[in-house]
Scaffold this active site. Structure first.
Site, PDB file in Angstrom:
ATOM      1  N   ASP A 130      -6.246 -35.353  -6.948  1.00  0.00           N
ATOM      2  CA  ASP A 130      -6.998 -36.264  -6.027  1.00  0.00           C
ATOM      3  C   ASP A 130      -6.372 -36.723  -4.874  1.00  0.00           C
ATOM      4  OD1 ASP A 130      -9.143 -38.004  -5.467  1.00  0.00           O
ATOM      5  OD2 ASP A 130      -7.960 -39.586  -6.614  1.00  0.00           O
ATOM      6  N   HIS A 169      -4.005 -41.359 -10.375  1.00  0.00           N
ATOM      7  CA  HIS A 169      -3.445 -42.422  -9.662  1.00  0.00           C
ATOM      8  C   HIS A 169      -2.168 -42.810  -9.792  1.00  0.00           C
ATOM      9  CE1 HIS A 169      -7.466 -43.859  -7.452  1.00  0.00           C
ATOM     10  NE2 HIS A 169      -7.173 -42.634  -7.004  1.00  0.00           N
ATOM     11  N   GLU A 219     -10.934 -42.431   1.760  1.00  0.00           N
ATOM     12  CA  GLU A 219     -11.630 -42.511   0.656  1.00  0.00           C
ATOM     13  C   GLU A 219     -11.258 -43.456  -0.436  1.00  0.00           C
ATOM     14  OE1 GLU A 219     -13.522 -41.405  -3.598  1.00  0.00           O
ATOM     15  OE2 GLU A 219     -11.256 -41.422  -2.774  1.00  0.00           O
ATOM     16  N   GLU A 220     -10.054 -43.540  -0.523  1.00  0.00           N
ATOM     17  CA  GLU A 220      -9.061 -44.173  -1.599  1.00  0.00           C
ATOM     18  C   GLU A 220      -9.269 -45.800  -0.967  1.00  0.00           C
ATOM     19  OE1 GLU A 220      -8.768 -43.197  -4.093  1.00  0.00           O
ATOM     20  OE2 GLU A 220      -8.052 -41.158  -4.072  1.00  0.00           O
ATOM     21  N   GLU A 247     -14.142 -33.758  -6.101  1.00  0.00           N
ATOM     22  CA  GLU A 247     -13.624 -35.153  -6.544  1.00  0.00           C
ATOM     23  C   GLU A 247     -12.553 -34.740  -7.550  1.00  0.00           C
ATOM     24  OE1 GLU A 247     -11.721 -37.761  -6.183  1.00  0.00           O
ATOM     25  OE2 GLU A 247     -12.758 -38.637  -4.235  1.00  0.00           O
TER      26      GLU A 247
END
Length: 322
Positions: A81, A214, A114-115, A141
């Site tokens: 990601d 994450h 984006e994060e 994604e």
């Protein structure tokens, strides 16, 4: 693999940006950097550095946007990601540049932030002049480190997009049920922004091994080569199909659909769902009545079936939402 943790605004993120620019130049593109301040309603602002490149088509119609993000989170190296999608996007850029001319332009957006509140997508959609040229979006994604690349989100009037998928993608993994579930979840990707700005398209992601998402385990060792391949196959097929489609006036109509074990897609107009539901219930009632008449059902079995009929899909939906 030598970049490591690279959230927006860090030196590591800028080194990754420079590597992406260098790769695009070696592929024959003339990339540019959109460096600007962006803010989004989720509550944040930030300085982003989006990477953009454009492959010109032979026609004058709307362009196809292939969108991925290169920034990561602070918890880990963010390989799945969204490094996998960046790799797929660069490979597609090379294949398209070396292939036969396409009718529509293809815009490559490898965005930043984006994060952090989807800021890169906001900067492009709200500020960049190329955004006005976009007729359809393919977004990549991840919410995990492996598994099939699912097309899990699209927009309204999507029947023509599903038809393109059915005709173009060799190993589809998708369902309108996924889309219905996702619409009720509090999750967002860059595609959320593109839809808000009136762009339609398709959103792909893989979701297996969500425990790596994450975290420090979203690294090269846990990334899946098969997921990268499937991501790339799906995106390349859709970009090529959209680049040879009239995007200036796409047809209206919303579809329901599901894939047939990866061999194809079964699709029908959403407006027929009520009639199909009534038909299904009628057939079930007829089968129940026939079994009852032949003495193969007891009152207790019928009562349990009537109870389970709404309970099973409701429980499945609640589990999916959880």
């Amino acid at each position: 693999s030598d970049i490591g943790v690279h959230p927006i605004g860090t030196e590591a993120n800028r080194r990754l940006k420079d590597k992406i620019l260098d790769r695009l130049r070696r592929l024959g593109y003339q990339p540019e950097v959109q460096e600007t301040l962006a803010c989004w309603e989720a509550g944040g602002c930030g300085q982003v550095e989006n990477v953009l490149a454009r492959l010109e088509g032979s026609g004058s119609g709307k362009a196809v946007l292939l969108a991925v993000h290169y920034d990561g989170v602070g918890a880990g190296p963010s390989v799945a990601d969204n490094g996998v999608a960046v790799a797929a996007s660069l490979e597609i850029a090379g294949l398209l540049a070396a292939g036969p001319p396409l009718s529509n332009d293809v815009i490559f957006l490898i965005d930043d932030g984006e994060e952090a509140f989807l800021l890169g997508a906001v900067a492009f959609a709200a500020q960049h002049p190329w955004a006005r040229d976009v007729g359809a979006v393919v977004n990549l994604e991840a919410r995990g480190s492996g598994g099939s690349s699912y097309m899990f989100e699209t927009g309204p009037d999507n029947a023509w997009l599903i038809d393109l998928m059915r005709e173009s993608i060799p190993r589809p993994a998708t369902s309108s049920f996924y889309y219905s579930i996702y619409q009720r979840l509090p999750n967002d990707t860059d595609f959320t922004v593109f839809r808000r700005f009136g762009m339609n398209g398709v959103n792909f992601a893989f979701i297996r091994n969500v425990v790596h998402y994450h975290t420090p385990l979203d690294d090269l060792r846990h990334a899946s080569a098969a997921s990268l391949q499937h991501h790339g196959e799906n995106a390349l097929a859709m970009v090529r199909a959209l680049a040879d489609t009239d995007l200036d006036s796409p047809p209206e109509g919303t579809a329901s659909w599901f894939d047939l074990w990866g061999f194809g897609i079964l699709t029908w107009p959403e407006s027929r769902n009520l009639a199909l539901s009534v038909l299904g219930l009628s057939l079930a009632a007829a089968a129940t009545g026939l079994a009852w008449a032949r003495g193969r059902l007891t009152p207790g079995q019928v009562a349990r079936a009537m109870l389970l009929l709404p309970t099973v899909p409701t429980a499945a939906t609640l589990i999916a939402l959880a």
